[in-house]
Design an enzyme around this catalytic site. Sequence first.
Site, PDB file in Angstrom:
ATOM      1  CD  GLU A 459       5.752   1.455   9.396  1.00 59.88           C
ATOM      2  OE1 GLU A 459       6.791   2.126   9.280  1.00 59.88           O
ATOM      3  OE2 GLU A 459       4.783   1.570   8.618  1.00 59.88           O
ATOM      4  CG  ASP A 460      -0.872  -3.707   7.334  1.00 60.48           C
ATOM      5  OD1 ASP A 460      -1.786  -2.985   7.751  1.00 60.48           O
ATOM      6  OD2 ASP A 460      -1.016  -4.893   6.980  1.00 60.48           O
ATOM      7  CB  ILE A 461       0.541  -6.953  11.711  1.00 60.32           C
ATOM      8  CG1 ILE A 461       0.987  -8.329  12.233  1.00 60.32           C
ATOM      9  CG2 ILE A 461      -0.969  -6.829  11.692  1.00 60.32           C
ATOM     10  CD1 ILE A 461       2.471  -8.446  12.442  1.00 60.32           C
ATOM     11  CB  ILE A 463       1.800  -5.905   4.455  1.00 55.90           C
ATOM     12  CG1 ILE A 463       0.631  -5.086   3.893  1.00 55.90           C
ATOM     13  CG2 ILE A 463       2.937  -5.967   3.438  1.00 55.90           C
ATOM     14  CD1 ILE A 463       0.963  -3.626   3.662  1.00 55.90           C
TER      15      ILE A 463
END
Length: 500
Positions: A459-461, A463
């Site tokens: 979910e990391d924006i 990445i």
Amino acid sequence: MSVFRQNCGGCRFSIGTMQPIPNNYLKAFFSRDERFDGLFFTGVKTTGVYCRPICCARKPKQENCIMFDSAAQAEQSGFRPCLRCRPELAPLPSFQSSEQDNAQRIIAFVQMNLSYGKDCLTATQSNLGIGERQLRRTTAELFGVTPTQLIQTYRLLLAKQLLTDTQLPITDVALSSGFDSIRRFNEVFKSNYKLTPSQLRRETVNHGKKSQTVKLNVSYRRPFLWSRLLNFLSSRTLKGVELIHGDSYFRTIEINNHRGIVNVTNNEKRSALELTISEELTPVISQVLVRIKHLFDVNAQPELIATHLNQKNLPGNFSENSFGLRVPGAFNGFELAIRAVLGQQVTVKAARTLSGRFSEYFGDPIETDFEELNRMSPSPERIARATLDEICSLGIVSARANAIIEIAQRVLDQRLTLEPGGDPNLVIQQLLDIKGIGPWTSQYIAFRVLRWPDAFPKEDIGIRNALGRPSPKQALEISQSWSPWRSYAVLHLWDTLNDQ
């Protein structure tokens, strides 16, 4: 059969037998290839000594060599550690399979629990969540020794390091290494190493002026991108608890009511981190060493990781830009878990501000030689007693405050283990069961606290931006080929964004 053979070209052989030695092991030993440091040890039949591959001593004839994949196997076969290359300093292998994962988990908890004396075995079983019979079977399969023999090996190696590098009284060395009496320590040391602790100290100790600190080295495999690691930690330091000054890392420590400071610097020429530890921490020095090793990822195998990731279409040339990258771990798992919760859906800077307020309010004060180091990390006991209003008064929303209190209570009740060596899949699920903790937070905790090399917060924006903005599901699919080193890929992708 070697637990770590996958790291060395897939060789299969029974260590310590008269079977042929694999060519890559022989080449590594006779060429002093530091990429293999800690992956195996060589016993020399003519001297009764076992060495690291990097040993600078004159190499023996091949027919006089016996290979072992752990120091414990070498010592149980009657070999004693070399005084020149010092096997006690060798880094451990990185794990990339469930078998190696289990091996490192056992080693991590054994080393963490050495100071518990006779209770070391019980504490290790509890941490692993298994019974004595299963631990015995697993240890025999992975290391070829019993749990008691494995514990004794690490106690002796720690004692050897303390005798060689410090001027601590021999009684303190014995107790710090987990021996219950000086008599027992002398007996075991002489039986295994063919000389007494006093004799070893006379041969090796640095006879300098007595200090109020303990100085020790922790070896790693080169290269080591020290500045990159410090930059990551610098933007996330916990106010009052951690400090980056120049090229050094400082922090306050409390373990089992023992308080002090550790300072870590990098000696690139020696391929080692240099630790300066308050003498007050001597009784728990085994825990300090293990936690520092995990914080700075000293067991990483840079070439193995880079070779894999560079072949898997990872954006930004990994070998060119990230060779020697280390994944920052956590010295204090509970501390990092709280910071991860505070960092949900906010910037790194905002999370640092919130965590600073948190440590200043809940951390016990401490006097040190550094004005910036004036707090202990907030303990689970203190946070479990905290009220929702207390935490929310610091600008922390109630959902996160509740999650923080729940984490503290579960750690105290031993329903949640936030230590290096914890089972990633189990801990992730336990975290997800806590209201207010989602997939990103649980993966980030596994990434840093558990030292899981295959964590991936899809979910990391950041990445997803580095990957061209796919959906979380698509990002997870893209990442599959990077396994089992996705944590390193994550850090590399974050760094590519910083370079833009």
